[in-house]
Design a protein around this motif. Structure first.
Motif, short mmCIF file in Angstrom:
data_model
loop_
_atom_site.label_atom_id
_atom_site.label_comp_id
_atom_site.label_asym_id
_atom_site.label_seq_id
_atom_site.Cartn_x
_atom_site.Cartn_y
_atom_site.Cartn_z
N GLY A 1 48.07 35.57 39.48
CA GLY A 1 47.91 35.69 37.84
C GLY A 1 46.90 36.78 37.65
O GLY A 1 46.58 36.80 36.27
N VAL A 2 46.33 37.26 38.43
CA VAL A 2 45.26 38.32 38.15
C VAL A 2 45.84 39.68 38.10
O VAL A 2 46.43 40.27 39.14
CB VAL A 2 44.01 38.30 39.20
CG1 VAL A 2 43.04 39.51 38.97
CG2 VAL A 2 43.33 37.07 39.51
N SER A 3 45.75 40.34 36.76
CA SER A 3 46.35 41.52 36.45
C SER A 3 45.41 42.58 37.18
O SER A 3 44.43 42.94 36.58
CB SER A 3 46.77 41.64 35.13
OG SER A 3 47.21 42.98 34.67
N THR A 4 46.01 43.42 37.92
CA THR A 4 45.07 44.74 38.48
C THR A 4 45.44 45.88 37.69
O THR A 4 45.04 46.94 37.76
CB THR A 4 45.28 44.93 39.81
OG1 THR A 4 46.60 44.97 40.00
CG2 THR A 4 44.97 43.71 40.79
N GLY A 5 46.87 45.82 37.24
CA GLY A 5 47.28 46.96 36.43
C GLY A 5 47.25 48.34 37.13
O GLY A 5 47.33 48.39 38.37
N THR A 6 47.12 49.49 36.41
CA THR A 6 47.06 50.71 37.06
C THR A 6 45.78 50.82 38.27
O THR A 6 46.38 51.61 39.19
CB THR A 6 46.89 51.81 36.21
OG1 THR A 6 47.76 51.71 35.11
CG2 THR A 6 46.92 53.24 36.70
N PHE A 7 44.76 50.15 38.02
CA PHE A 7 43.49 50.26 38.76
C PHE A 7 44.15 49.86 40.22
O PHE A 7 43.74 50.72 41.07
CB PHE A 7 42.46 49.44 38.45
CG PHE A 7 41.30 49.50 39.46
CD1 PHE A 7 40.58 50.67 39.69
CD2 PHE A 7 41.34 48.28 40.21
CE1 PHE A 7 39.60 50.58 40.45
CE2 PHE A 7 40.00 48.23 41.26
CZ PHE A 7 39.23 49.32 41.08
N GLY A 8 44.82 48.69 40.50
CA GLY A 8 45.48 48.28 41.56
C GLY A 8 46.34 49.18 42.46
O GLY A 8 46.35 49.44 43.48
N ASN A 9 47.20 50.02 41.43
CA ASN A 9 48.03 50.87 42.16
C ASN A 9 47.21 51.99 42.47
O ASN A 9 47.44 52.55 43.76
CB ASN A 9 48.95 51.32 41.05
CG ASN A 9 50.00 50.17 40.69
OD1 ASN A 9 50.36 49.19 41.45
ND2 ASN A 9 50.48 50.42 39.27
N TRP A 10 46.12 52.38 41.80
CA TRP A 10 45.38 53.54 42.46
C TRP A 10 44.66 53.13 43.73
O TRP A 10 44.57 53.91 44.80
CB TRP A 10 44.45 54.12 41.55
CG TRP A 10 44.91 55.01 40.49
CD1 TRP A 10 45.30 54.92 39.29
CD2 TRP A 10 45.05 56.39 40.78
NE1 TRP A 10 45.70 55.91 38.68
CE2 TRP A 10 45.69 56.84 39.39
CE3 TRP A 10 44.77 57.27 41.85
CZ2 TRP A 10 45.73 58.20 39.36
CZ3 TRP A 10 45.33 58.37 41.50
CH2 TRP A 10 45.68 59.15 40.42
N VAL A 11 43.96 52.18 43.81
CA VAL A 11 43.44 51.53 45.31
C VAL A 11 44.29 51.55 46.11
O VAL A 11 44.12 51.90 47.33
CB VAL A 11 42.92 50.20 44.77
CG1 VAL A 11 42.34 49.62 46.17
CG2 VAL A 11 41.78 50.45 43.79
N ILE A 12 45.57 51.05 46.13
CA ILE A 12 46.42 50.74 47.19
C ILE A 12 46.88 52.25 47.65
O ILE A 12 47.02 52.58 48.95
CB ILE A 12 47.73 49.87 46.61
CG1 ILE A 12 47.23 48.81 46.67
CG2 ILE A 12 48.90 50.18 47.74
CD1 ILE A 12 48.42 47.73 45.74
N GLY A 13 47.27 53.16 46.79
CA GLY A 13 47.70 54.54 47.01
C GLY A 13 46.55 55.08 47.87
O GLY A 13 46.82 55.72 48.72
#
Length: 54
Positions: A22-34
Motif C-alpha cells: 500500500g506504499v506508493s512509490t510513484g515515478t521515483f520507484g520506477n526510476w530506482v528500479i531502472g
C-alpha cells in the motif's frame, strides 16, 4: 561486485514489494528500479571485460 549485485537486487525487491503493502512509490520507484538494473548491467560488463585483460 557480488555485494553490489546483492544490494541492487535487494533494493529492487523492496521497491517491488512496497506497492503491494500500500506504499506508493510513484515515478521515483520506477526510476530506482531502472537505474538499479542499469548499474548491475554496467557493473557486470565492466567485470567481464576487465577479466580478459589479465
Amino acid at each position: 561486485m557480488a555485494k553490489l549485485s546483492a544490494w541492487m537486487v535487494t533494493i529492487i525487491g523492496v521497491f517491488w514489494i512496497l506497492p503491494l503493502l500500500g506504499v506508493s512509490t510513484g515515478t521515483f520507484g520506477n526510476w530506482v528500479i531502472g537505474l538499479a538494473f542499469l548499474v548491475m548491467g554496467i557493473g557486470k560488463l565492466v567485470r567481464n571485460y576487465s577479466r580478459k585483460k589479465r
